[in-house]
Design a protein around this motif. Structure first.
Motif, PDB file in Angstrom:
ATOM      1  N   ASP A 145       0.751  -1.305  -0.048  1.00 20.60           N
ATOM      2  CA  ASP A 145      -0.083  -0.058   0.052  1.00 20.60           C
ATOM      3  C   ASP A 145       0.741   1.271  -0.063  1.00 20.60           C
ATOM      4  O   ASP A 145       0.403   2.237  -0.511  1.00 20.60           O
ATOM      5  CB  ASP A 145      -0.882   0.024   1.284  1.00 20.60           C
ATOM      6  CG  ASP A 145      -2.151   0.727   0.937  1.00 20.60           C
ATOM      7  OD1 ASP A 145      -2.830   0.570  -0.035  1.00 20.60           O
ATOM      8  OD2 ASP A 145      -2.539   1.576   1.794  1.00 20.60           O
ATOM      9  N   LYS A 150       2.403   2.435  -3.779  1.00 17.75           N
ATOM     10  CA  LYS A 150       1.528   2.863  -4.840  1.00 17.75           C
ATOM     11  C   LYS A 150       2.064   3.926  -5.652  1.00 17.75           C
ATOM     12  O   LYS A 150       2.078   4.218  -6.680  1.00 17.75           O
ATOM     13  CB  LYS A 150       0.132   2.837  -4.504  1.00 17.75           C
ATOM     14  CG  LYS A 150      -0.391   1.587  -4.073  1.00 17.75           C
ATOM     15  CD  LYS A 150      -2.084   1.483  -3.690  1.00 17.75           C
ATOM     16  CE  LYS A 150      -2.289   2.548  -2.484  1.00 17.75           C
ATOM     17  NZ  LYS A 150      -3.905   2.349  -2.264  1.00 17.75           N
ATOM     18  N   PHE A 166      -0.509   5.567  -7.468  1.00 14.99           N
ATOM     19  CA  PHE A 166      -1.364   4.702  -8.210  1.00 14.99           C
ATOM     20  C   PHE A 166      -2.462   4.137  -7.425  1.00 14.99           C
ATOM     21  O   PHE A 166      -2.380   3.909  -6.392  1.00 14.99           O
ATOM     22  CB  PHE A 166      -0.387   3.552  -8.935  1.00 14.99           C
ATOM     23  CG  PHE A 166       0.031   3.932 -10.184  1.00 14.99           C
ATOM     24  CD1 PHE A 166       0.588   5.227 -10.420  1.00 14.99           C
ATOM     25  CD2 PHE A 166       0.357   3.231 -11.253  1.00 14.99           C
ATOM     26  CE1 PHE A 166       1.110   5.676 -11.505  1.00 14.99           C
ATOM     27  CE2 PHE A 166       1.061   3.534 -12.421  1.00 14.99           C
ATOM     28  CZ  PHE A 166       1.387   4.828 -12.494  1.00 14.99           C
ATOM     29  N   LYS A 167      -3.711   3.703  -8.113  1.00 19.82           N
ATOM     30  CA  LYS A 167      -4.750   2.988  -7.309  1.00 19.82           C
ATOM     31  C   LYS A 167      -4.370   1.679  -6.874  1.00 19.82           C
ATOM     32  O   LYS A 167      -4.824   1.063  -5.930  1.00 19.82           O
ATOM     33  CB  LYS A 167      -6.001   3.271  -7.910  1.00 19.82           C
ATOM     34  CG  LYS A 167      -6.794   4.677  -8.164  1.00 19.82           C
ATOM     35  CD  LYS A 167      -7.897   4.695  -8.667  1.00 19.82           C
ATOM     36  CE  LYS A 167      -8.405   5.997  -8.889  1.00 19.82           C
ATOM     37  NZ  LYS A 167      -9.920   6.156  -9.409  1.00 19.82           N
ATOM     38  N   ARG A 168      -3.796   0.929  -7.951  1.00 19.62           N
ATOM     39  CA  ARG A 168      -3.635  -0.549  -7.686  1.00 19.62           C
ATOM     40  C   ARG A 168      -2.127  -0.673  -7.091  1.00 19.62           C
ATOM     41  O   ARG A 168      -1.313   0.106  -7.165  1.00 19.62           O
ATOM     42  CB  ARG A 168      -3.525  -1.383  -8.871  1.00 19.62           C
ATOM     43  CG  ARG A 168      -2.873  -0.722 -10.137  1.00 19.62           C
ATOM     44  CD  ARG A 168      -2.593  -1.702 -11.386  1.00 19.62           C
ATOM     45  NE  ARG A 168      -4.020  -1.810 -11.839  1.00 19.62           N
ATOM     46  CZ  ARG A 168      -4.510  -1.333 -12.896  1.00 19.62           C
ATOM     47  NH1 ARG A 168      -3.606  -0.100 -13.445  1.00 19.62           N
ATOM     48  NH2 ARG A 168      -5.492  -1.373 -13.513  1.00 19.62           N
ATOM     49  N   TRP A 169      -2.060  -1.840  -6.456  1.00 12.07           N
ATOM     50  CA  TRP A 169      -0.643  -2.143  -5.812  1.00 12.07           C
ATOM     51  C   TRP A 169       0.141  -2.777  -6.953  1.00 12.07           C
ATOM     52  O   TRP A 169      -0.160  -3.242  -7.922  1.00 12.07           O
ATOM     53  CB  TRP A 169      -0.849  -3.561  -4.810  1.00 12.07           C
ATOM     54  CG  TRP A 169      -1.451  -3.106  -3.537  1.00 12.07           C
ATOM     55  CD1 TRP A 169      -1.866  -2.069  -2.874  1.00 12.07           C
ATOM     56  CD2 TRP A 169      -2.034  -3.963  -2.808  1.00 12.07           C
ATOM     57  NE1 TRP A 169      -2.545  -1.944  -1.869  1.00 12.07           N
ATOM     58  CE2 TRP A 169      -2.348  -3.304  -1.452  1.00 12.07           C
ATOM     59  CE3 TRP A 169      -1.956  -5.580  -2.364  1.00 12.07           C
ATOM     60  CZ2 TRP A 169      -2.974  -4.076  -0.255  1.00 12.07           C
ATOM     61  CZ3 TRP A 169      -2.180  -6.201  -1.616  1.00 12.07           C
ATOM     62  CH2 TRP A 169      -2.946  -5.385  -0.353  1.00 12.07           C
ATOM     63  N   PRO A 170       1.489  -2.313  -6.776  1.00  5.25           N
ATOM     64  CA  PRO A 170       2.528  -2.864  -7.604  1.00  5.25           C
ATOM     65  C   PRO A 170       2.808  -4.741  -7.319  1.00  5.25           C
ATOM     66  O   PRO A 170       2.530  -4.888  -6.335  1.00  5.25           O
ATOM     67  CB  PRO A 170       4.014  -2.346  -7.204  1.00  5.25           C
ATOM     68  CG  PRO A 170       3.672  -1.900  -6.053  1.00  5.25           C
ATOM     69  CD  PRO A 170       2.144  -1.506  -5.721  1.00  5.25           C
ATOM     70  N   ARG A 210       3.958  -1.931 -12.332  1.00  2.51           N
ATOM     71  CA  ARG A 210       2.874  -0.922 -11.555  1.00  2.51           C
ATOM     72  C   ARG A 210       1.743  -1.049 -12.313  1.00  2.51           C
ATOM     73  O   ARG A 210       0.788  -0.468 -11.953  1.00  2.51           O
ATOM     74  CB  ARG A 210       3.529   0.365 -11.562  1.00  2.51           C
ATOM     75  CG  ARG A 210       4.799   0.785 -10.872  1.00  2.51           C
ATOM     76  CD  ARG A 210       5.228   2.164 -10.806  1.00  2.51           C
ATOM     77  NE  ARG A 210       4.283   2.681  -9.968  1.00  2.51           N
ATOM     78  CZ  ARG A 210       3.957   4.209  -9.756  1.00  2.51           C
ATOM     79  NH1 ARG A 210       4.978   4.916 -10.577  1.00  2.51           N
ATOM     80  NH2 ARG A 210       3.376   4.675  -8.946  1.00  2.51           N
ATOM     81  N   ASN A 211       1.678  -1.849 -13.514  1.00  2.59           N
ATOM     82  CA  ASN A 211       0.182  -1.945 -14.260  1.00  2.59           C
ATOM     83  C   ASN A 211       0.550  -3.510 -14.660  1.00  2.59           C
ATOM     84  O   ASN A 211       1.790  -4.164 -15.195  1.00  2.59           O
ATOM     85  CB  ASN A 211       0.037  -0.879 -15.148  1.00  2.59           C
ATOM     86  CG  ASN A 211       0.995  -1.086 -16.038  1.00  2.59           C
ATOM     87  OD1 ASN A 211       1.221  -1.855 -17.249  1.00  2.59           O
ATOM     88  ND2 ASN A 211       1.896   0.168 -16.400  1.00  2.59           N
TER      89      ASN A 211
END
Length: 227
Positions: free
Chosen positions: A40, A43, A46-50, A68-69
């Motif tokens: 957390d 991030k 970014f909204k998502r976790w790496p 990261r995506n």
């Protein structure tokens, strides 16, 4: 321990951290802390976790790549699978090899028994495994080596050190000699991932304090010790 303070590389699709020794990448069965508990804070907007692209053993410190995506994760995973990633490790072994360097070509296979659990062993019928190595320094009866693995088999460097060179990594609880209180002294020193359009991902992790404690200094050109 804040992993956000251990970032070695960061851009819109990649993150490399200096993973501390003792932190597992995958969540352990006993429910103890792992990389997942820190995502957390990684991030960085970014909204998502790496997501981790590869694995390092719990005891192994150093360069760990996270995507990261999802698209980047797929590209980086394929780069690892096709051996397009440059990986460089430092290790301290319990002994002094006669040669100054060489190549270990030793296929590996997994064996398992009810008494001792599983481990990797050299096996002509196993998966191809190749590691290049060089001797950097000697202190007493121990040596600082640099490994450049071509392949990424489970426990590859630990078994190649033991069976290929005849000397286990200091502190290795599975393949080592026991009687030491230190962790397995293996460190992911450098990671390079080439990309088609963007500049290559290049990360170098500082020389570990655990290596300094045994009398070794950072090799010339290496990142200074992490304080």
């Amino acid at each position: 321990m804040l992993l956000s303070d251990r970032v070695l590389f960061l851009d819109g699709e990649a993150l490399v951290i200096d993973k501390p020794a003792g932190l597992p990448v995958d969540a352990p069965r006993d429910g103890s802390l792992s990389l997942e508990n820190h995502l957390d804070l990684l991030k960085f907007g970014f909204k998502r976790w790496p997501l981790p692209v590869h694995r390092l053993d719990r005891d192994t410190s150093g360069c760990l790549l996270l995507a990261r995506n999802p698209k980047a994760h797929g590209r980086f995973t394929r780069a690892f699978e096709s051996r397009e990633v440059e990986k460089q490790y430092l290790a301290i072994v319990d002994g002094v090899p006669d040669a100054d360097g060489g190549t270990i070509d030793l296929p590996l296979a997994k064996v398992s028994t009810a008494e001792t659990g599983w481990r990797m062993v050299g096996d002509p019928k196993g998966k191809p495994s190749v590691s290049h190595w060089e001797k950097l320094a000697v202190v007493g009866e121990r040596s600082l080596l640099r490994f450049r693995p071509e392949t990424g088999r489970t426990h590859q460097l630990r078994v190649h050190a033991l069976e290929g060179l005849g000397f286990p990594l200091v502190g290795d609880p599975v393949y080592g000699r026991g009687g030491t209180k230190t962790r397995t002294l293996l460190h992911a020193e450098r990671l390079v991932v080439k990309r088609d359009v963007k500049p290559s991902i290049i990360a170098e992790a500082p020389f570990p304090d655990a290596f300094v404690a045994l009398g070794f200094a950072a090799p010339e050109g290496a990142e200074p010790t992490r304080g």
